[in-house]
Scaffold this active site. Structure first.
Site, PDB file in Angstrom:
ATOM      1  CB  CYS A   1      -7.017  22.415  58.938  1.00 55.29           C
ATOM      2  SG  CYS A   1      -8.327  21.980  57.780  1.00 55.29           S
TER       3      CYS A   1
ATOM      4  CE  LYS B   1     -10.845  19.428  57.943  1.00 57.78           C
ATOM      5  NZ  LYS B   1     -10.203  19.648  59.244  1.00 57.78           N
TER       6      LYS B   1
ATOM      7  CG  ASP C   1      -6.855  18.551  51.747  1.00 57.85           C
ATOM      8  OD1 ASP C   1      -7.878  17.851  51.847  1.00 57.85           O
ATOM      9  OD2 ASP C   1      -6.748  19.667  52.255  1.00 57.85           O
TER      10      ASP C   1
ATOM     11  CG  HIS D   1     -11.479  24.037  58.221  1.00 60.59           C
ATOM     12  ND1 HIS D   1     -10.539  23.369  58.965  1.00 60.59           N
ATOM     13  CD2 HIS D   1     -11.973  25.006  59.024  1.00 60.59           C
ATOM     14  CE1 HIS D   1     -10.462  23.891  60.162  1.00 60.59           C
ATOM     15  NE2 HIS D   1     -11.328  24.888  60.229  1.00 60.59           N
TER      16      HIS D   1
END
Length: 217
Positions: A43, A98, A3, A100
């Site tokens: 995000c 990451k 993504d 997140h």
């Protein structure tokens, strides 16, 4: 699943320059969507929607948690998550990069192999990255002009006497010392009023917001 990159940055979507053999392999062996849209450009809300299948207003992670925007910090326990049915079907799940999706809970909370790297701000202090820099002969990472952080304190302006009124003093006007970030003006429509009433000036520029707009309702 990957993504947070443009669809045209992958070879499997026709990019003739960028080489992405691993991702192209995922596309060849799995599913490649031709019409897939993100619910938001931010995000954490976008990732949480991928993970839960819910719109941001449903799962509640409306902003990146580093900015303290008033949204949820973690996915609620009662919400569905992508890992549950896959693990129940016998799949092993891994995560790279990451996370997140929330502030404290990382992939390990959901039984996913992978490290909980911070979302915003690059983890340049991570031992693996520092080791890679050393092996490649690069100097240690250093931030010359940080974007995030606290703005330097501004001394209040000295009070001055008003020539129009003897003995009176004007209130000193100064910029508040606050974390750098996005300043915005909130306008609300009270149930008993037909116009928005909450107005303030922008601390960064000193300019007033646009006039209140009548409520079309």
């Amino acid at each position: 699943m990957t993504d947070q990159h443009r669809v045209d940055t992958l070879g499997c979507y026709g990019n003739p320059v960028i080489r992405t053999p691993a991702l192209d392999g995922l596309a060849a062996e799995g599913a490649r969507f031709d019409r897939f849209y993100t619910p938001t450009a931010i995000c954490t809300p976008a990732r949480a929607s991928l993970f839960t299948g819910l719109h941001p207003f449903r799962h509640g992670l409306l902003v990146n948690p580093e900015r303290n925007g008033g949204g949820r910090d973690e996915v609620a326990e009662h919400h569905p998550v992508l890992s549950a049915p896959l693990q129940a079907a016998g799949y092993n799940m891994g995560h790279v990069g990451k996370w997140h999706i929330g502030r404290e809970r990382g992939p390990e909370h959901y039984g996913i192999d992978g490290e909980h790297l911070p979302g915003a701000l690059n983890p340049f202090h991570h031992p693996s990255y520092q080791q890679w820099l050393k092996e490649q002969g690069h100097p240690p990472f250093a931030v010359e002009r940080p974007v995030f952080g606290k703005a330097p304190p501004t001394a209040p302006a000295a009070a001055t006497s008003s020539p129009a009124a003897s003995g009176s003093r004007r209130r000193p006007r100064s910029r508040p010392s606050s974390p750098t970030g996005h300043w915005s003006c909130w306008t609300g429509t009270p149930a008993t009023s037909t116009t928005t009433a909450a107005r303030s000036c922008c601390p960064a520029t000193g300019t007033a917001p646009p006039p209140a707009v009548p409520d079309p309702r």
